[in-house]
Scaffold this motif. Structure first.
Motif, PDB file in Angstrom:
ATOM      1  N   GLY A   1      17.190  51.427  14.051  1.00  0.00           N
ATOM      2  CA  GLY A   1      18.601  51.084  14.208  1.00  0.00           C
ATOM      3  C   GLY A   1      19.105  50.217  13.069  1.00  0.00           C
ATOM      4  N   HIS A   2      20.311  49.717  13.225  1.00  0.00           N
ATOM      5  CA  HIS A   2      20.890  48.926  12.145  1.00  0.00           C
ATOM      6  C   HIS A   2      21.919  47.943  12.713  1.00  0.00           C
ATOM      7  CE1 HIS A   2      21.751  48.083   7.965  1.00  0.00           C
ATOM      8  NE2 HIS A   2      23.054  48.205   8.190  1.00  0.00           N
ATOM      9  N   ALA A   3      21.898  46.738  12.183  1.00  0.00           N
ATOM     10  CA  ALA A   3      22.926  45.753  12.547  1.00  0.00           C
ATOM     11  C   ALA A   3      23.544  45.252  11.258  1.00  0.00           C
ATOM     12  CB  ALA A   3      22.315  44.596  13.318  1.00  0.00           C
ATOM     13  N   LEU A   4      24.834  45.013  11.271  1.00  0.00           N
ATOM     14  CA  LEU A   4      25.456  44.580  10.022  1.00  0.00           C
ATOM     15  C   LEU A   4      26.637  43.662  10.274  1.00  0.00           C
ATOM     16  CD1 LEU A   4      28.325  46.236   9.435  1.00  0.00           C
ATOM     17  CD2 LEU A   4      26.760  48.089   9.037  1.00  0.00           C
ATOM     18  N   GLN A   5      27.007  42.995   9.195  1.00  0.00           N
ATOM     19  CA  GLN A   5      28.142  42.081   9.236  1.00  0.00           C
ATOM     20  C   GLN A   5      29.378  42.812   8.728  1.00  0.00           C
ATOM     21  OE1 GLN A   5      27.463  37.998   8.028  1.00  0.00           O
ATOM     22  NE2 GLN A   5      29.254  38.066   6.713  1.00  0.00           N
TER      23      GLN A   5
ATOM     24  N   ILE B   1      21.293  51.242   4.293  1.00  0.00           N
ATOM     25  CA  ILE B   1      20.757  51.358   5.649  1.00  0.00           C
ATOM     26  C   ILE B   1      19.373  51.991   5.623  1.00  0.00           C
ATOM     27  CG2 ILE B   1      21.076  52.525   7.872  1.00  0.00           C
ATOM     28  CD1 ILE B   1      24.041  52.045   7.579  1.00  0.00           C
ATOM     29  N   ARG B   2      19.230  53.020   4.821  1.00  0.00           N
ATOM     30  CA  ARG B   2      17.914  53.674   4.733  1.00  0.00           C
ATOM     31  C   ARG B   2      16.868  52.698   4.190  1.00  0.00           C
ATOM     32  NH1 ARG B   2      20.922  57.687   2.127  1.00  0.00           N
ATOM     33  NH2 ARG B   2      21.700  59.232   3.617  1.00  0.00           N
ATOM     34  N   ASN B   3      17.242  51.955   3.152  1.00  0.00           N
ATOM     35  CA  ASN B   3      16.277  51.029   2.541  1.00  0.00           C
ATOM     36  C   ASN B   3      15.880  49.914   3.497  1.00  0.00           C
ATOM     37  OD1 ASN B   3      16.557  52.494   0.249  1.00  0.00           O
ATOM     38  ND2 ASN B   3      18.000  51.062  -0.731  1.00  0.00           N
ATOM     39  N   ASN B   4      16.780  49.616   4.416  1.00  0.00           N
ATOM     40  CA  ASN B   4      16.567  48.497   5.327  1.00  0.00           C
ATOM     41  C   ASN B   4      15.558  48.839   6.420  1.00  0.00           C
ATOM     42  OD1 ASN B   4      17.283  45.871   6.046  1.00  0.00           O
ATOM     43  ND2 ASN B   4      18.656  46.617   7.646  1.00  0.00           N
TER      44      ASN B   4
END
Ligand SMILES: Cc1ncc(C[n+]2csc(CCOP(=O)(O)OP(=O)(O)O)c2C)c(N)n1
Ligand SMILES: Cc1ncc(C[n+]2csc(CCOP(=O)(O)OP(=O)(O)O)c2C)c(N)n1
Ligand code: SF4
Ligand code: SF4
Ligand SMILES: [Mg+2]
Ligand SMILES: [Mg+2]
Lengths: 288, 582, 582, 288
Positions: free
Chosen positions: B244-248, A265-268
């Protein structure tokens, strides 16, 4: 909830909640709870910075008996809830606690994926081979044939081996504890919390009310510590010891370093984080 | 003849450039100042199979896909065979004679267009076939060349000058062919009397993604499913830009589980799915309701039940959105009525979720999520974002008796201040068990009674703040149309057409469907002589909800073939009703 | 005074013989010819905590648990404190003075009963405490000793003569104590004017299990959950005797999956769960509806939402049973109204499932599933069992055109003959995709329209064959009570009591709730001046269903504290309504 | 559906359904379908006596292209449906077919339990590392970083190793096949069907439309047959070979004999089976 503790070094008592445990007298979960208190105090965490996630079951009631933040979710779903928490609060220690039914029956699919993602949490499964809260049906860790009041015909299927399962799915910290070895268990939990990645600790925690076979005495007789010179970086040795049925070994089987869910997540994230409205405005621009 | 409405359909084998042809044309038309609304039918099968992409161009805004086709470009025989019936009798058929033989009794204006030949032999650039087609179609309806030229430059720039030039040549070849072989193309030329300026072209799924970002969503978890996957994929790319973050997730149970974890941890969080996935989320919808965790669940409806028809349209999940979940399980249901509205209702969904600490279901559907529309660019300064109320020490949410924070303290509107892990003194256990104000599980009669009321009191308040309903038509008309979601598009066009015949109609489409917004509904229902309830489902799910609260007679109009309402068909139905009630 | 109704409650620490005391007494009373109805409240917590077991004895049949307690046996102080309020002012309190100190202002007739002392010191057999209590209570209400003697013999026979004798002594000690210390016990003695002969004592869960076996169920899969686990455990033991099998799945998704597999393979199959598990089964409920696979899902409702209050009562899952599932998803919902009815409606559930090839949800609840009742032994010769229609070569289900079997052949009532794997020529693919008559997936408008109608046509027919509604009261009364499920018990007693006051009431309780059986409902609804709808839920789930189809005013009466209706409370409410409407 | 075939020895064509496969040209699933036909004809089963269960996905469409009985269930639930079928028809061969998303993402919990129960079916997973039907998102068998059109950022998590997972959970027949080795694959499937217990065959079946990395060529280069002298009764060797990433071995890794799910059901039945009404009447008797 009691107000913030500000002493330098916190004691076990500082992690106790107002609610007294409602477990049956003699339940293995008391020992696990104490080990959790001990492990948290070893880390000297402020209770307000700890989150304990659980599923449903006697064991899953544990968060109510602490003074940490907690999420008593639904049956089998502690893992995805923990993942959501970690995605948002990647620096706050998260413990997951629950039973064998929760982890290995309804929840085993999520367990496989939490392990695969190397979610940085410490998951302690309180394993009593039965469904305590629903009055003693056999669980996936019950040996074939184990008979209980609610399963008088005996468990029909062979038991899952949680350690092998964890190892096979890429778990980076695999251990087995025992409720009646509170010091060792506290130590395992403390190390599991310190581990950067998914720490899995299957823990024998007898249910004297519904499982009259797998008692404290039973596990005391059946278990043995891993050899003193055991090397927890040796994957095949870990597999081999995990497959052993007699004795059942206690201790840390395996530990490895791998990128974590949180690393990803951090790398993203880009270097420069933008205000949401700016991001939206830029996208509008591209859509014109 | 002055034409200000044109439906172009490009049909052929799936995966052979149908969509890219359509998209190029769409973007060019947008830049040309036309209002654009697309409609596509992906093949039912995996690859190959028949597919089409349809573009409706209009000088004004259009609200439905258009009942029939003005210009059909058929890439192959199956495309002709399947789409001829939906093409107007005086429509234009453009086809490659090497692929298609029109039937002998065809009424269409027919244009032979040796697409393959031009691309292969004249241009020596077979894959440019689609660009040739774009040039030809653009010329047919009279789009100024500059918009296409610049689009092609932008699109192929990173492949180098030479590629750009080859595509410009292909475009020109298409244009030239039409100029040469279709002298009377005036009939299909579009004269935009009033063009828009600066609209943007978005799909419903994108509008939902944009709305989520604007509302402050910082976490999304989903599992691929048609037609909702786009939302996840959009947010996977764009959410990280905001931190933020989105994931599968591994499945939908995990997706909603992660969303609740994220929400507990302090984030505005959402998932997006379609019927089958939504059905798997029901247990945790209840957990969100009980633990009072804000979250947004987008359900892009498709035809059901079960796996149903994944690429087909239906408004069949309203029952599920409103009533699924064991026990008395409060939730808010919102339904956008257009692509543009997808943006605004997504913002509202987050606002309601956060303000009332409750799950909000946003009902999209195949029609809305998949189509693109040119819409006015939302003014972000006017977008109001609401954050959850947090407890503060010695303030909000603290019991005056013992000075401690009570997560579920009873309040007038049912909303209790939340805490976020890390907040000192804010510790509590979120649980699906019934609990007292402190969040501790309790099973006595008083607690369950009071807490049930608390959870539903929030909904009562929310109903009073429901987003304005979509209105169209003559407010004093005696015949009312009560509808919801994407059916609004067809209804608006029905009302416009009915007006030309002297039939006065008035439409109300609440955007909040659960709880039902009484201040919007009651006056409408009480003031109309006849109320017609059109829905794309079998049982009249919305009609049942309305009837259960507002006893009177209603005229239900239902279709359930996997397609949206045709404007002409619905108008016919309404004419019949009107005749009966005169 | 002649008493023909008596409520005895045994209260104390969970796991300390409360239940076994109650059960012994129950069985003895059954043999004594009394009608018996039990009610228990398991502790909310794991072990320990307060629990009670209540027995209502009646010369006639009783229908509810009884509002208040006539005889309270309190094993400890908490038992006294918690249950005193529910005990009648002139009730009898039996307590061990070494454990309990009644409050000074208690109005009860109090009997000090040194239970522990008798068991420990007099009998030297401390664990016989419960048997001593049974003897005492039985003597209080005047049960002939022989029934107890024989029960004790049966129960302890395999432990040897000595143990039997010790328990008989304990029993005698209890009896003697009462004879000696409670001379005026006439007031509590029960005079059965009309006793039953040969009734059986069953719980709702057992009745469901028995009904399933009688209906020919041969496969059951479930996952433990309160209060449904008993059904699985009952069938795990008894189903193999018929060659069937019941098993514990890894979760509820697997349980319903196995049920559908078993059904496809030819078996009558069922699962049993409660709210949270039911929520997990929704996706596959839709698969059953679409693939037209017979199956029975028992949902033993408990208080929700989410994990809620696992041991408390609520009629909160009707919305979910009737409306959950994405898309238009047909299913039948049945709700038994008593323990006896659990048997018959389970048979009906299988009959409807098999005849109409559709999922059937049977709604039990905590009250019904957990309590035991003495019920007339069902006459199995009168039980009608329906099997699914199978295709036969050259016959049923074979297309007259091409001579091939079509699994989903269109028929007048929507039912198409099934095949069972192994049947030659019967091969087909069961699928959740929309499909044509042959079972092949098809997405065109006509197919989806026709097949949706086919699936719902089955329900329309089923509604005409709905089991008779439960009726009670005066059919010509102007005030009707429309209700469902276990609330019927309280309503019947309300009507009986109201009659004594000259208030005439008429109850209708349909046992089929989805589809709504119009022939039962319409005449009732149209003929009553006032209709009262009591339900144990917040939003009036049944009332909403009724109102959505039968527009008129209704009086909704809802409670939602986790407990069933008290007869006196409900009668008060109705009195108020009657007063308003005169 | 064609009418019953009565020839002595059935040919591949006898198992074909009326419906033509709808897969993309070049899809690996064609090869798997042919191998299934071949395996069924090797056993000379009458199509009416075969049941093929699947989930949802491109691969899960397979039953439609055969002339067997079939159940195209919902996503991830093929295993419990197969268990229900086998509980009722324990003598009819059941094949389960599906994709890697179906088996290892949404369905992995059920897989663990089907294996544990030693359900006597043959499960062929058509592994293409993507979700074909939903247009190419990466699946749990995608290597970390695998980028596709629908997952442009690349798969975030390490791949699961299906063979290790199966071995760790007690699978009694573990194999890996490859769509472009149809003869070997047919042979594995035929043996899997013959195996008394759970036969798991993870099968590389490329998706040329959405996975441009794991192509036929990729697998041809990356795979190798298990050594000729490999002993499939040696559990630790199986673990070791299963853990190998280069090469990826093809063939039968492990086979063992254990009581099956169906054995348990048979054993659970009393000698004398009674009519249901008699059973109920007897129970009434006990309840009086
Ligand atoms: C979806 C769902 N299914 C079933 C249940 C009922 N249930 C509660 S706890 C439990 C199992 C508990 O066993 P385990 O996880 O081993 O915990 P223990 O009580 O033994 O500590 C079950 C099946 C539930 N709450 N939710
Ligand atoms: C509950 C549910 N979630 C999601 C989907 C959408 N869906 C259909 S197929 C599929 C994945 C297919 O991948 P895989 O199993 O690997 O099969 P493949 O298409 O690659 O053969 C998904 C997610 C669905 N049908 N149902
Ligand atoms: S039932 Fe068993 S697991 Fe539950 S609290 Fe009691 S002893 Fe512990
Ligand atoms: S999308 Fe991929 S897996 Fe699906 S049919 Fe096409 S090639 Fe095969
Ligand atoms: Mg357990
Ligand atoms: Mg795949």
């Amino acid at each position: 909830m009691s107000s913030v503790v500000t002493v330098e070094k916190r004691k076990v008592a500082d992690y106790k909640g107002e609610e007294r445990p409602t477990w049956c007298p003699g339940c293995g979960d008391f020992g696990v709870l104490n080990a959790v208190f001990k492990a948290l105090s070893d880390h000297n965490f402020d209770p307000k910075n700890v989150i304990i996630v659980s599923g449903i079951g006697c064991s899953s009631r544990l968060p109510f008996f602490t003074d940490a933040y907690g999420f008593h979710t639904v049956h089998g779903r502690a893992m995805p809830v923990a993942a959501g928490i970690r995605a948002v609060q990647p620096d706050m220690p998260v413990l997951a606690m629950g039973g064998d039914g929760d982890a290995f029956a309804i929840g085993v699919g999520h367990l496989v994926h939490a392990i695969r993602r190397n979610l940085n949490i410490c998951y302690v499964v309180m394993d009593n081979a039965v469904y305590g809260l629903t009055k003693g049906q056999t669980s996936p860790t019950a040996e074939r044939g184990l008979a209980t009041k609610a399963t008088p015909q005996g468990a029909s299927d062979p038991a899952v081996n949680p350690l092998l399962l964890a190892l096979a799915t890429g778990c980076t910290f695999v251990a087995r504890g025992f409720s009646s070895k509170p010091k060792e268990l506290a130590d395992l939990i403390a190390r599991g919390i310190a581990h950067d990645g998914f720490a899995f600790i299957d823990t024998y925690s007898p249910c004297p009310t519904f499982n009259t076979v797998n008692t404290f005495k039973y596990y005391r007789d059946a278990t043995e510590d891993l050899p003193g010179d055991f090397d927890p970086t040796d994957f095949s040795a870990a597999l081999q010891y995990a497959a052993s049925e007699d004795p059942l070994y206690l201790g840390l089987y395996y530990q490895a370093e791998q990128p974590t869910f949180e690393d990803h997540i951090r790398n993203n994230r880009p270097e420069v984080i933008k205000d949401p409205m700016t991001v939206v405005e830029n996208l509008f621009e591209q859509m014109a | 003849m002055t034409r200000n409405d044109l439906v172009i359909r490009v049909a052929g084998e799936a995966g052979e450039g149908i969509v890219s042809t359509g998209q190029l044309l769409t973007q060019a038309a947008l830049r040309g100042g036309f209002h654009v609304l697309t409609y596509s039918q992906p093949p039912s099968e995996i690859k190959g199979g028949h597919a089409f992409f349809q573009i409706r161009l209009n000088a004004y805004r259009s609200y439905s896909k258009g009942d029939s086709v003005d210009i059909l470009l058929a890439f192959n025989q199956e495309a002709y065979d399947r789409n001829a019936a939906e093409t107007k009798d005086d429509g234009l058929l453009v086809y490659d004679p090497s692929e298609v033989t029109p039937s002998a009794d065809s009424h269409f204006v027919q244009v032979e267009f040796p697409l393959n030949d031009i691309a292969k032999n004249q241009l020596k650039f077979p894959i440019a076939k689609n660009v040739v087609a774009v040039g030809a179609l653009a010329e047919l309806f009279g789009l100024p060349t500059k918009h296409l030229d610049s689009l092609i430059e932008e699109r192929w720039l990173r492949k180098g000058e030479a590629v750009v030039q080859k595509n410009l040549d292909a475009l020109r070849a298409g244009i030239d062919y039409v100029i040469e072989h279709v002298p009377q193309r005036d009939n299909f030329a579009l004269y935009p009397e009033k063009t828009h300026s600066g609209e943007i072209m978005v799909s419903g799924s994108e509008a939902i993604g944009l709305g989520a970002i604007a509302a402050g969503c910082s976490f999304m978890s989903g599992y691929p499913i048609t037609p909702a996957s786009d939302i996840k994929e959009f947010l996977e790319v764009h959410l990280p830009k905001t931190g933020g973050h989105a994931l599968q997730a591994e499945d939908e149970l995990a997706a909603i589980g992660m969303v609740l974890g994220a929400s507990y941890a302090g984030a505005k969080a959402m998932t997006a799915t379609s019927g089958p996935g939504f059905s798997l989320m029901i247990e945790m919808l209840g957990l969100a309701a009980m633990a009072e965790l804000p979250c947004v669940i987008v359900d892009a409806q498709r035809a059901g039940p079960s796996t149903g028809m994944p690429t087909r349209h239906e408004q069949g999940d309203l029952n599920q959105a409103a009533f699924a979940g064991h026990g008395e399980c409060p939730r808010i249901v919102l339904a956008p009525t257009s692509v543009r509205d997808c943006f605004y209702q997504t913002v509202n969904a987050f606002n309601f979720a956060e303000k009332y600490q409750t799950p909000v279901v946003l009902l999209g559907d195949t029609l809305l999520n998949v189509r693109s529309e040119s819409i006015p660019r939302p003014n972000l300064n006017e977008v109001n974002v609401i954050d959850r109320v947090l407890f503060s020490e010695n303030g909000n949410g603290v019991d005056s008796m013992n000075g401690e924070y009570n997560r579920y303290v009873l309040t007038e509107n049912g909303v209790s201040p939340m805490s976020i892990p890390g907040q000192a003194g804010g510790q509590y256990i979120a649980t699906g068990l019934e609990h007292n104000e402190a969040g501790l599980h309790r099973y006595d009669e008083a607690t369950h009674t009071i807490m049930t009321q608390k959870r539903f009191r929030k909904l009562e308040r929310a109903a009073l703040e429901a987003p304005e309903a979509d209105r169209f038509g003559n407010p004093s008309a005696e015949i009312g149309i009560l509808t919801w979601g994407s059916t609004v598009g067809s209804v608006i066009e029905v009302i416009r057409n009915a007006e030309l015949e002297g039939i006065e109609l008035d439409m109300l489409a609440p955007r909040m469907l659960m709880p039902l917004p009484d201040p919007q509904l009651r006056p409408f229902i009480e003031s109309k002589r006849v109320i017609i309830l059109p829905e794309v489902n079998y049982s009249g799910q919305f009609a049942n909800m309305i009837a259960s609260q507002y006893p009177r007679d209603y005229v239900r109009v239902n279709i359930f073939g996997g397609m949206p309402f045709r404007v002409d068909w619905l108008l016919d139905k309404i004419r019949e009703e009107v005749a009966q009630h005169v």
